[in-house]
Write a protein that holds these residues in place. Structure first.
Motif, mmCIF file in Angstrom:
data_model
loop_
_atom_site.group_PDB
_atom_site.id
_atom_site.type_symbol
_atom_site.label_atom_id
_atom_site.label_comp_id
_atom_site.label_asym_id
_atom_site.label_seq_id
_atom_site.Cartn_x
_atom_site.Cartn_y
_atom_site.Cartn_z
ATOM 1 N N ASP A 56 0.789 -1.224 0.000
ATOM 2 C CA ASP A 56 0.000 0.000 0.000
ATOM 3 C C ASP A 56 0.823 1.276 0.000
ATOM 4 N N GLN A 353 -8.195 0.740 1.930
ATOM 5 C CA GLN A 353 -7.103 0.777 0.954
ATOM 6 C C GLN A 353 -7.627 0.685 -0.486
ATOM 7 N N ASN A 357 -8.694 4.797 -0.499
ATOM 8 C CA ASN A 357 -7.392 5.327 -0.918
ATOM 9 C C ASN A 357 -7.163 5.179 -2.415
#
Length: 381
Positions: A56, A353, A357
């Motif tokens: 990530d 994530q 994101n």
């Protein structure tokens, strides 16, 4: 009106987000010393579980759909010519170039220990940085972490969770850790650290050695009167940051080397230059890196070109968000009032994530492995 040419100096977390926000309104040139986005976030996870961290926080630039039309230039920024409106870049092969701009966004960040530095690197250099630090921690029987902020707390928690038999000790100068967070946050974080077996030592102010920006093994001396402390590895997570601004004219900088900005994040006396992130002297905690500063800069760049009013940045009074980072049982996120809520590990991956994101913030990230294979790190475990 023709599209402006916006040079984003620095493609770390904040620079990438800023470039993506501006992609529909400008021709973007991003300048970076790194071969890919190498985040400065989550130091503890990076040290303890670098494979998980890379998933990530280390992402090749060509994986970002939002950068498809941007031109990424790898090199070291060495100077700025405000009259010619160019930045000078030195490349790894010894060549150099001058990159012109209509608008310049300074997002070059800070140097902060061994994990955040502006050195020009290829992917194998990033590989080496990750593996070397992980080796040092993995091979140690005892680890001392010096610092009272979130980076120190995450190191203590992640290392202790990954290697329960290690002796992990946390030292900080105040009566409690996390002095810039709400008191409720420290109580919850302290309880978690104690449950993980971390030794907590308040009231210890270290005498900083010359190599406090590196992992070390020398005894730690204390200016607060305690006898020296020893460990196989010492992690200095003391928040000793240095802005990456040596390439900028001195009149743009404050007394500590950070870029001076107005409330609109514009550099005084330079209408077409903005600064955002850890390098911008917005407030004592330089919070624009974590509080939608990239969106404000993007809005103000557009407003500047269209003659509309610019908006002001408003800094939060307390730090908030995650402190310990993603652990095996999930992630605890703290609100500014100190209340925390837990997100399961599954939701951290799928919701935070992948969706929030990657899809929302970054505008889409392609599914392709970064340049470093996971086997490289596993050999260091």
């Amino acid at each position: 009106m023709s599209r402006p040419r916006v040079v984003v100096a620095g493609l770390g977390d904040t620079g990438v987000l800023t470039a993506i926000q501006l992609r529909r309104h400008a021709d973007i040139v991003g300048i970076t010393a790194k071969p890919e986005m190498v985040s400065g976030q989550e130091l503890g996870l990076r040290l303890a579980r670098p494979d998980a961290w890379m998933h990530d926080y280390r992402i090749a630039y060509d994986r970002f759909r939002g950068l498809d039309r941007a031109r990424v230039v790898q090199g070291s920024l060495t100077s700025l010519d405000v009259d010619a409106q160019t930045v000078h870049v030195e490349h790894a092969d010894g060549s150099s170039s001058d990159e012109p701009y209509d608008v310049l966004v300074i997002a070059t960040g800070v140097t902060n220990g061994f994990w955040r530095h502006p050195a020009l690197q290829h992917s194998d250099g990033v590989d080496t940085d990750l593996a070397t630090a992980h080796h040092r921690i993995a091979d140690a029987a005892s680890v001392a972490i010096v610092g009272g902020g979130a980076a120190a707390m995450s190191c203590a928690a992640q290392v202790s969770e990954q290697w329960p038999t290690k002796k992990v000790d946390l030292y900080f100068p105040g009566e409690r850790g996390l002095p810039h967070h709400h008191g409720r946050v420290w109580k919850q974080v302290e309880a978690r650290l104690v449950a993980l077996g971390v030794g907590i030592h308040p009231g210890h102010r270290a005498v900083l050695p010359a190599d406090a920006d590196q992992l070390s093994s020398d005894p730690i001396a204390w200016s607060t009167g305690q006898p020296p402390s020893t460990a196989d590895v010492v992690v200095w997570a003391i928040g000793k940051v240095r802005p990456n601004t040596a390439w900028l004219p001195p009149d743009m900088l404050d007394d500590h080397g950070f870029v001076q900005v107005t409330p609109t994040l514009r550099v005084p006396s330079h209408d077409n230059i903005f600064a955002v992130g850890d390098v911008a002297a917005t407030d004592p905690l330089r919070t624009s890196a974590r509080n939608r500063g990239h969106k404000l800069v993007a809005h103000n760049v557009r407003a500047l070109r269209s003659g509309k009013p610019l908006r002001d940045y408003r800094s939060p009074t307390r730090r908030w968000g995650s402190v310990l980072g993603p652990q095996r049982d999930g992630l605890v996120v703290f609100a500014p009032n100190g209340l925390g809520f837990r997100v399961s590990a599954r939701l951290v991956d799928v919701l935070l994530q992948r969706f929030v994101n990657r899809r929302i913030f970054y505008g889409g990230v392609r599914k392709r492995s970064p340049s470093m294979t996971s086997s490289t790190i596993r050999r260091a475990s």
